[in-house]
Write a protein that holds these residues in place. Structure first.
Motif, PDB file in Angstrom:
ATOM      1  N   LEU A 179       0.567  -1.154   0.035  1.00  0.00           N
ATOM      2  CA  LEU A 179      -0.026   0.356   0.052  1.00  0.00           C
ATOM      3  C   LEU A 179       1.097   1.358  -0.387  1.00  0.00           C
ATOM      4  N   SER A 180       2.048   1.404   0.744  1.00  0.00           N
ATOM      5  CA  SER A 180       2.584   2.467   0.796  1.00  0.00           C
ATOM      6  C   SER A 180       3.705   3.147  -0.182  1.00  0.00           C
ATOM      7  N   ASP A 181       3.527   1.390  -1.486  1.00  0.00           N
ATOM      8  CA  ASP A 181       4.355   1.967  -2.719  1.00  0.00           C
ATOM      9  C   ASP A 181       3.864   0.806  -3.864  1.00  0.00           C
ATOM     10  N   PRO A 182       2.366   1.319  -4.802  1.00  0.00           N
ATOM     11  CA  PRO A 182       2.103   0.154  -5.361  1.00  0.00           C
ATOM     12  C   PRO A 182       2.406   0.104  -6.477  1.00  0.00           C
ATOM     13  N   LEU A 183       3.396   0.751  -6.653  1.00  0.00           N
ATOM     14  CA  LEU A 183       3.882   0.152  -8.198  1.00  0.00           C
ATOM     15  C   LEU A 183       5.630  -0.544  -7.925  1.00  0.00           C
ATOM     16  N   ARG A 184       5.249  -0.306  -6.857  1.00  0.00           N
ATOM     17  CA  ARG A 184       6.694  -1.692  -6.905  1.00  0.00           C
ATOM     18  C   ARG A 184       6.425  -2.836  -5.871  1.00  0.00           C
ATOM     19  N   ALA A 185       5.008  -2.587  -6.001  1.00  0.00           N
ATOM     20  CA  ALA A 185       4.570  -3.897  -5.272  1.00  0.00           C
ATOM     21  C   ALA A 185       5.216  -5.815  -5.749  1.00  0.00           C
ATOM     22  N   GLU A 186       5.099  -5.531  -6.973  1.00  0.00           N
ATOM     23  CA  GLU A 186       5.629  -6.499  -8.055  1.00  0.00           C
ATOM     24  C   GLU A 186       6.145  -6.130  -8.920  1.00  0.00           C
ATOM     25  N   GLY A 187       7.255  -5.908  -8.050  1.00  0.00           N
ATOM     26  CA  GLY A 187       8.074  -5.824  -9.674  1.00  0.00           C
ATOM     27  C   GLY A 187       8.259  -3.977 -10.342  1.00  0.00           C
ATOM     28  N   GLY A 188       6.916  -4.074  -9.934  1.00  0.00           N
ATOM     29  CA  GLY A 188       6.935  -2.946 -11.006  1.00  0.00           C
ATOM     30  C   GLY A 188       6.209  -2.185 -11.929  1.00  0.00           C
ATOM     31  N   TYR A 189       6.380  -3.378 -12.850  1.00  0.00           N
ATOM     32  CA  TYR A 189       6.210  -4.344 -14.213  1.00  0.00           C
ATOM     33  C   TYR A 189       4.091  -3.769 -14.501  1.00  0.00           C
ATOM     34  N   GLY A 190       4.248  -3.388 -15.408  1.00  0.00           N
ATOM     35  CA  GLY A 190       2.298  -3.926 -16.034  1.00  0.00           C
ATOM     36  C   GLY A 190       2.725  -4.409 -17.007  1.00  0.00           C
ATOM     37  N   ARG A 191       1.266  -4.574 -17.634  1.00  0.00           N
ATOM     38  CA  ARG A 191       1.278  -5.491 -18.643  1.00  0.00           C
ATOM     39  C   ARG A 191       2.822  -5.498 -20.061  1.00  0.00           C
ATOM     40  N   GLY A 192       2.607  -3.644 -20.045  1.00  0.00           N
ATOM     41  CA  GLY A 192       3.867  -2.840 -21.233  1.00  0.00           C
ATOM     42  C   GLY A 192       4.857  -2.396 -20.615  1.00  0.00           C
ATOM     43  N   GLY A 193       4.785  -3.120 -19.611  1.00  0.00           N
ATOM     44  CA  GLY A 193       7.103  -2.796 -19.225  1.00  0.00           C
ATOM     45  C   GLY A 193       6.445  -1.913 -17.732  1.00  0.00           C
ATOM     46  N   PRO A 194       8.212  -1.477 -17.265  1.00  0.00           N
ATOM     47  CA  PRO A 194       8.629  -0.785 -15.855  1.00  0.00           C
ATOM     48  C   PRO A 194       7.225   0.518 -15.880  1.00  0.00           C
ATOM     49  N   LEU A 195       6.907   0.495 -14.660  1.00  0.00           N
ATOM     50  CA  LEU A 195       5.309   1.167 -14.527  1.00  0.00           C
ATOM     51  C   LEU A 195       6.206   2.741 -13.215  1.00  0.00           C
ATOM     52  N   THR A 196       7.694   1.735 -13.275  1.00  0.00           N
ATOM     53  CA  THR A 196       7.767   3.144 -11.748  1.00  0.00           C
ATOM     54  C   THR A 196       8.449   4.468 -12.458  1.00  0.00           C
ATOM     55  N   SER A 197       8.543   4.889 -14.281  1.00  0.00           N
ATOM     56  CA  SER A 197       8.792   6.130 -14.754  1.00  0.00           C
ATOM     57  C   SER A 197       8.376   5.807 -15.690  1.00  0.00           C
ATOM     58  N   PHE A 198       8.733   6.949 -16.278  1.00  0.00           N
ATOM     59  CA  PHE A 198       7.845   6.974 -18.010  1.00  0.00           C
ATOM     60  C   PHE A 198       9.285   6.564 -18.558  1.00  0.00           C
ATOM     61  N   GLU A 199       9.799   6.801 -18.610  1.00  0.00           N
ATOM     62  CA  GLU A 199      11.261   6.724 -19.259  1.00  0.00           C
ATOM     63  C   GLU A 199      10.903   4.796 -19.724  1.00  0.00           C
ATOM     64  N   ALA A 200      11.064   4.984 -18.011  1.00  0.00           N
ATOM     65  CA  ALA A 200      11.535   3.157 -18.380  1.00  0.00           C
ATOM     66  C   ALA A 200      10.523   2.505 -19.692  1.00  0.00           C
ATOM     67  N   TYR A 201       9.240   2.674 -19.282  1.00  0.00           N
ATOM     68  CA  TYR A 201       7.817   1.824 -19.900  1.00  0.00           C
ATOM     69  C   TYR A 201       8.088   2.610 -21.495  1.00  0.00           C
ATOM     70  N   LYS A 202       8.023   3.968 -22.155  1.00  0.00           N
ATOM     71  CA  LYS A 202       8.877   4.104 -23.271  1.00  0.00           C
ATOM     72  C   LYS A 202       9.577   3.187 -23.946  1.00  0.00           C
ATOM     73  N   ARG A 203      11.398   3.161 -22.700  1.00  0.00           N
ATOM     74  CA  ARG A 203      12.453   2.890 -23.780  1.00  0.00           C
ATOM     75  C   ARG A 203      11.889   0.856 -23.880  1.00  0.00           C
ATOM     76  N   GLU A 204      11.465   0.410 -23.454  1.00  0.00           N
ATOM     77  CA  GLU A 204      10.787  -1.010 -23.670  1.00  0.00           C
ATOM     78  C   GLU A 204       9.516  -0.887 -24.322  1.00  0.00           C
ATOM     79  N   GLN A 205       8.594  -0.106 -24.431  1.00  0.00           N
ATOM     80  CA  GLN A 205       7.628   0.296 -25.291  1.00  0.00           C
ATOM     81  C   GLN A 205       8.640  -0.359 -27.063  1.00  0.00           C
ATOM     82  N   ARG A 206       9.711   1.223 -27.272  1.00  0.00           N
ATOM     83  CA  ARG A 206       9.919   1.585 -28.124  1.00  0.00           C
ATOM     84  C   ARG A 206      11.200  -0.242 -28.384  1.00  0.00           C
ATOM     85  N   MET A 207      11.617  -1.026 -27.513  1.00  0.00           N
ATOM     86  CA  MET A 207      12.441  -2.172 -27.615  1.00  0.00           C
ATOM     87  C   MET A 207      11.151  -3.265 -28.203  1.00  0.00           C
TER      88      MET A 207
END
Length: 150
Positions: free
Chosen positions: A37-65
């Motif tokens: 509850l204190s940090d939901p994005l890191r609760a299960e590795g911070g990954y959603g269906r499309g990639g990491p959700l802890t930062s937009f830049e990491a998500y964007k990089r994953e999507q580009r890959m």
């Protein structure tokens, strides 16, 4: 009647032991749920269906890959493919605005899911602790009365 008393003691101590184990496991569940509850994005590795959700830049990089190689802009990490185009190649990569929208939707969805699961864990673990405490106290008092009578 001594055999019956021995069986009753074994039963009473077994219930107390199970109650203590249940208490410990439920306490761990409460601690885990509190961290989630204190940090939901890191609760299960911070990954959603499309990639990491802890930062937009990491998500964007994953999507580009994940974008098919033919559709990657020139100068990206992987070389461009030169074989025949496929149906996936005809879809252009998502724009920055589309990526931001996808990121925000996945982030909100994951946060809501983690909050729900954590709240459910807090409630069920708290109930288990209350039940375990009740069973322990009831049986411990009963065992104390048994030892003074016998």
């Amino acid at each position: 009647m001594e055999g019956g008393s021995r069986i009753a003691q074994i039963y009473g101590y077994a219930v107390c032991l199970i109650a203590v184990i249940t208490f410990i496991i439920s306490a761990k569940g409460i601690v885990d749920a509190g961290f989630n509850l204190s940090d939901p994005l890191r609760a299960e590795g911070g990954y959603g269906r499309g990639g990491p959700l802890t930062s937009f830049e990491a998500y964007k990089r994953e999507q580009r890959m994940r974008t098919p190689p033919r559709m990657r802009p020139v100068g990206t990490m992987a070389p461009t493919r030169v074989d025949a185009p496929t149906a996936a190649d005809s879809v252009p990569p998502p724009t920055e605005a589309e990526l931001r929208r996808m990121f925000d939707e996945e982030k909100a969805d994951m946060t809501a899911n983690v909050r729900f699961r954590s709240t459910r864990t807090l409630v069920t673990s708290s109930l288990m602790i209350l039940i375990a405490l009740g069973l322990f106290l009831m049986h411990w008092r009963w065992l104390r009365r048994q030892s003074t009578v016998g």
